[in-house]
Design a protein around this motif. Structure first.
Motif, PDB file in Angstrom:
ATOM      1  N   LEU A  55       0.757  -1.040  -0.062  1.00  0.00           N
ATOM      2  CA  LEU A  55      -0.010   0.073   0.055  1.00  0.00           C
ATOM      3  C   LEU A  55       0.872   1.208   0.084  1.00  0.00           C
ATOM      4  CD1 LEU A  55      -2.915  -1.188   2.256  1.00  0.00           C
ATOM      5  CD2 LEU A  55      -2.962  -0.799   0.066  1.00  0.00           C
ATOM      6  N   LEU A  56       1.923   1.160   0.797  1.00  0.00           N
ATOM      7  CA  LEU A  56       2.790   2.340   0.635  1.00  0.00           C
ATOM      8  C   LEU A  56       3.748   2.451  -0.571  1.00  0.00           C
ATOM      9  CD1 LEU A  56       4.505   1.828   4.140  1.00  0.00           C
ATOM     10  CD2 LEU A  56       2.782   3.624   3.620  1.00  0.00           C
ATOM     11  N   GLN A  57       3.978   1.326  -1.191  1.00  0.00           N
ATOM     12  CA  GLN A  57       4.715   1.490  -2.516  1.00  0.00           C
ATOM     13  C   GLN A  57       3.809   1.976  -3.510  1.00  0.00           C
ATOM     14  OE1 GLN A  57       7.685  -2.122  -2.062  1.00  0.00           O
ATOM     15  NE2 GLN A  57       6.309  -2.469  -3.732  1.00  0.00           N
ATOM     16  N   ASN A  58       2.430   1.972  -3.560  1.00  0.00           N
ATOM     17  CA  ASN A  58       1.486   2.049  -4.578  1.00  0.00           C
ATOM     18  C   ASN A  58       0.632   3.590  -4.192  1.00  0.00           C
ATOM     19  OD1 ASN A  58       1.650   0.073  -6.945  1.00  0.00           O
ATOM     20  ND2 ASN A  58       2.094  -0.876  -4.738  1.00  0.00           N
ATOM     21  N   GLU A  59       1.396   4.231  -3.199  1.00  0.00           N
ATOM     22  CA  GLU A  59       0.508   5.563  -2.623  1.00  0.00           C
ATOM     23  C   GLU A  59       0.543   6.559  -3.955  1.00  0.00           C
ATOM     24  OE1 GLU A  59       2.037   7.574   0.411  1.00  0.00           O
ATOM     25  OE2 GLU A  59       0.475   8.870   0.588  1.00  0.00           O
ATOM     26  N   LYS A  60       1.192   6.515  -4.976  1.00  0.00           N
ATOM     27  CA  LYS A  60       0.963   7.466  -5.996  1.00  0.00           C
ATOM     28  C   LYS A  60       0.100   7.071  -7.358  1.00  0.00           C
ATOM     29  CE  LYS A  60       4.335  10.736  -5.011  1.00  0.00           C
ATOM     30  NZ  LYS A  60       4.968  10.337  -3.744  1.00  0.00           N
ATOM     31  N   ARG A  61       0.161   5.627  -6.831  1.00  0.00           N
ATOM     32  CA  ARG A  61      -0.941   5.114  -8.229  1.00  0.00           C
ATOM     33  C   ARG A  61      -2.271   4.904  -7.761  1.00  0.00           C
ATOM     34  NH1 ARG A  61       2.687   0.791 -11.381  1.00  0.00           N
ATOM     35  NH2 ARG A  61       3.178  -0.463  -9.417  1.00  0.00           N
ATOM     36  N   ILE A  62      -2.709   4.565  -6.580  1.00  0.00           N
ATOM     37  CA  ILE A  62      -4.056   4.236  -6.214  1.00  0.00           C
ATOM     38  C   ILE A  62      -4.567   5.628  -5.459  1.00  0.00           C
ATOM     39  CG2 ILE A  62      -5.609   2.804  -4.500  1.00  0.00           C
ATOM     40  CD1 ILE A  62      -3.099   0.805  -5.099  1.00  0.00           C
ATOM     41  N   ASP A  63      -5.715   5.909  -5.834  1.00  0.00           N
ATOM     42  CA  ASP A  63      -6.437   6.903  -4.889  1.00  0.00           C
ATOM     43  C   ASP A  63      -7.202   6.465  -3.645  1.00  0.00           C
ATOM     44  OD1 ASP A  63      -7.855   9.157  -4.074  1.00  0.00           O
ATOM     45  OD2 ASP A  63      -8.911   9.632  -5.923  1.00  0.00           O
ATOM     46  N   TYR A  64      -6.535   7.034  -2.467  1.00  0.00           N
ATOM     47  CA  TYR A  64      -7.017   6.412  -1.163  1.00  0.00           C
ATOM     48  C   TYR A  64      -8.020   7.170  -0.446  1.00  0.00           C
ATOM     49  CZ  TYR A  64      -2.846   3.063  -1.375  1.00  0.00           C
ATOM     50  OH  TYR A  64      -1.715   2.265  -1.773  1.00  0.00           O
ATOM     51  N   ARG A  65      -8.554   8.218  -1.141  1.00  0.00           N
ATOM     52  CA  ARG A  65      -9.606   9.186  -0.536  1.00  0.00           C
ATOM     53  C   ARG A  65     -10.654   8.622  -0.026  1.00  0.00           C
ATOM     54  NH1 ARG A  65     -10.005  13.851  -4.672  1.00  0.00           N
ATOM     55  NH2 ARG A  65      -9.672  12.020  -5.997  1.00  0.00           N
ATOM     56  N   LYS A  66     -11.224   7.669  -0.512  1.00  0.00           N
ATOM     57  CA  LYS A  66     -12.448   7.283  -0.018  1.00  0.00           C
ATOM     58  C   LYS A  66     -12.482   5.524  -0.625  1.00  0.00           C
ATOM     59  CE  LYS A  66     -17.392   7.111   0.869  1.00  0.00           C
ATOM     60  NZ  LYS A  66     -18.541   7.639   0.151  1.00  0.00           N
ATOM     61  N   VAL A  67     -11.633   4.672   0.164  1.00  0.00           N
ATOM     62  CA  VAL A  67     -11.612   3.229  -0.140  1.00  0.00           C
ATOM     63  C   VAL A  67     -12.482   2.478   0.542  1.00  0.00           C
ATOM     64  CG1 VAL A  67     -10.024   1.380   0.239  1.00  0.00           C
ATOM     65  CG2 VAL A  67      -9.046   3.464  -0.722  1.00  0.00           C
ATOM     66  N   LEU A  68     -12.956   1.541  -0.380  1.00  0.00           N
ATOM     67  CA  LEU A  68     -13.918   0.323   0.410  1.00  0.00           C
ATOM     68  C   LEU A  68     -13.048  -0.813   0.677  1.00  0.00           C
ATOM     69  CD1 LEU A  68     -16.601  -0.984   1.459  1.00  0.00           C
ATOM     70  CD2 LEU A  68     -16.795  -1.834  -0.959  1.00  0.00           C
ATOM     71  N   ASP A  69     -12.611  -1.151   1.996  1.00  0.00           N
ATOM     72  CA  ASP A  69     -11.842  -2.092   2.347  1.00  0.00           C
ATOM     73  C   ASP A  69     -12.949  -3.325   2.398  1.00  0.00           C
ATOM     74  OD1 ASP A  69     -10.010  -3.933   3.609  1.00  0.00           O
ATOM     75  OD2 ASP A  69      -9.901  -2.869   5.486  1.00  0.00           O
ATOM     76  N   LEU A  70     -12.788  -4.329   1.401  1.00  0.00           N
ATOM     77  CA  LEU A  70     -13.846  -5.183   1.048  1.00  0.00           C
ATOM     78  C   LEU A  70     -13.233  -6.585   1.900  1.00  0.00           C
ATOM     79  CD1 LEU A  70     -16.148  -6.646  -0.202  1.00  0.00           C
ATOM     80  CD2 LEU A  70     -14.668  -6.606  -2.351  1.00  0.00           C
ATOM     81  N   SER A  71     -13.893  -7.182   2.503  1.00  0.00           N
ATOM     82  CA  SER A  71     -13.382  -8.400   3.333  1.00  0.00           C
ATOM     83  C   SER A  71     -12.460  -8.019   4.219  1.00  0.00           C
ATOM     84  CB  SER A  71     -13.198  -9.578   2.529  1.00  0.00           C
ATOM     85  OG  SER A  71     -14.242  -9.887   1.382  1.00  0.00           O
ATOM     86  N   CYS A  72     -12.793  -7.153   4.980  1.00  0.00           N
ATOM     87  CA  CYS A  72     -11.649  -6.293   5.729  1.00  0.00           C
ATOM     88  C   CYS A  72     -11.147  -6.804   6.819  1.00  0.00           C
ATOM     89  CB  CYS A  72     -12.276  -5.052   6.382  1.00  0.00           C
ATOM     90  SG  CYS A  72     -13.674  -5.275   7.460  1.00  0.00           S
ATOM     91  N   GLY A  73     -11.274  -8.101   7.261  1.00  0.00           N
ATOM     92  CA  GLY A  73     -10.680  -8.923   8.441  1.00  0.00           C
ATOM     93  C   GLY A  73     -10.472  -7.905   9.662  1.00  0.00           C
ATOM     94  N   SER A  74      -9.496  -7.770  10.159  1.00  0.00           N
ATOM     95  CA  SER A  74      -9.500  -7.046  11.239  1.00  0.00           C
ATOM     96  C   SER A  74      -8.746  -5.493  10.967  1.00  0.00           C
ATOM     97  CB  SER A  74      -8.550  -7.524  12.512  1.00  0.00           C
ATOM     98  OG  SER A  74      -7.260  -7.870  11.885  1.00  0.00           O
ATOM     99  N   GLY A  75      -9.205  -5.314   9.685  1.00  0.00           N
ATOM    100  CA  GLY A  75      -8.529  -3.978   9.212  1.00  0.00           C
ATOM    101  C   GLY A  75      -7.324  -3.678   8.802  1.00  0.00           C
TER     102      GLY A  75
END
Ligand SMILES: C[S@@+](CC[C@H](N)C(=O)[O-])C[C@H]1O[C@@H](n2cnc3c(N)ncnc32)[C@H](O)[C@@H]1O
Length: 183
Positions: free
Chosen positions: A37-57
């Motif tokens: 997730l850190l490596q791809n911060e520039k390529r993925i827009d993290y402003r409003k994500v749905l964490d699908l099948s989130c487990g313990s987050g």
């Protein structure tokens, strides 16, 4: 020798396993999820994500550390673990609920970590189709080959990345867009 999660799924079924263990679930590969997730911060827009099948987050925690506070999450079995780790609730939506059309918001990205291989094969197209009605980017993080969403009609792999476990096993991040009818 401790039993692998695959043996446990086989013994109890996925639902039985998570009904029993969902409240205490933690992913031993958190470090690779965080790295990806850190490596791809520039390529993925993290402003409003749905964490699908989130487990313990696992995904939500990293996004929170990066300063993103609008993440939503869902999982049918791990609400207690999510609440304990994030201090907020998640939705109980399952893959099946999403296929039935439960999603109501737009997301900057949907991220499904270590879970989409659990979606029954015959639901995978409908699930993916529904998700793309609510996001432009679907990201999966997976130690498996499956699911290969690029094999679905109307789905394109736009980039991928990987992180290595201490044993040298690849955990992959794969990001998809769709050519389904624009939403
Ligand atoms: C291996 S865990 C991954 C959790 C977390 N995303 C992570 O990266 O560690 C798989 C998750 O899939 C969820 N799951 C199982 N069956 C599901 C279903 N039918 N619909 C949605 N999620 C499901 C489980 O509750 C569990 O939290």
């Amino acid at each position: 020798m401790p039993k692998g999660i695959r043996d446990k799924y086989q013994e109890q079924g996925v639902e039985g396993y998570y009904l029993d263990h969902g409240a205490g679930y933690e992913n031993p590969h958190f470090a690779q999820i965080e790295q990806l997730l850190l490596q791809n911060e520039k390529r993925i827009d993290y402003r409003k994500v749905l964490d699908l099948s989130c487990g313990s987050g696992e995904v939500s925690v990293v996004l929170q550390e990066l300063g993103f506070s609008e993440t939503e999450a869902c999982d049918p079995y791990t609400q207690e673990a999510y609440q304990a780790r994030l201090g907020k609730s998640c939705y109980s939506w399952s893959f099946e609920d999403i296929v039935k059309g439960v999603l109501g918001s737009e997301y900057s990205a949907v991220i499904c970590s270590f879970a989409m291989h659990l979606c029954p094969e015959d639901l995978l197209f409908s699930l993916t189709y529904q998700l793309f009605q609510h996001t432009e980017l679907l990201v999966i993080i997976t130690p498996h080959k499956r699911p290969e969403l690029e094999k679905l009609e109307g789905v394109t792999l736009v980039f991928e990345d990987y992180a290595l476990t201490p044993k040298g096993k690849k955990v992959r991040l794969k990001a998809y867009q769709s050519t389904f009818t624009p939403h």
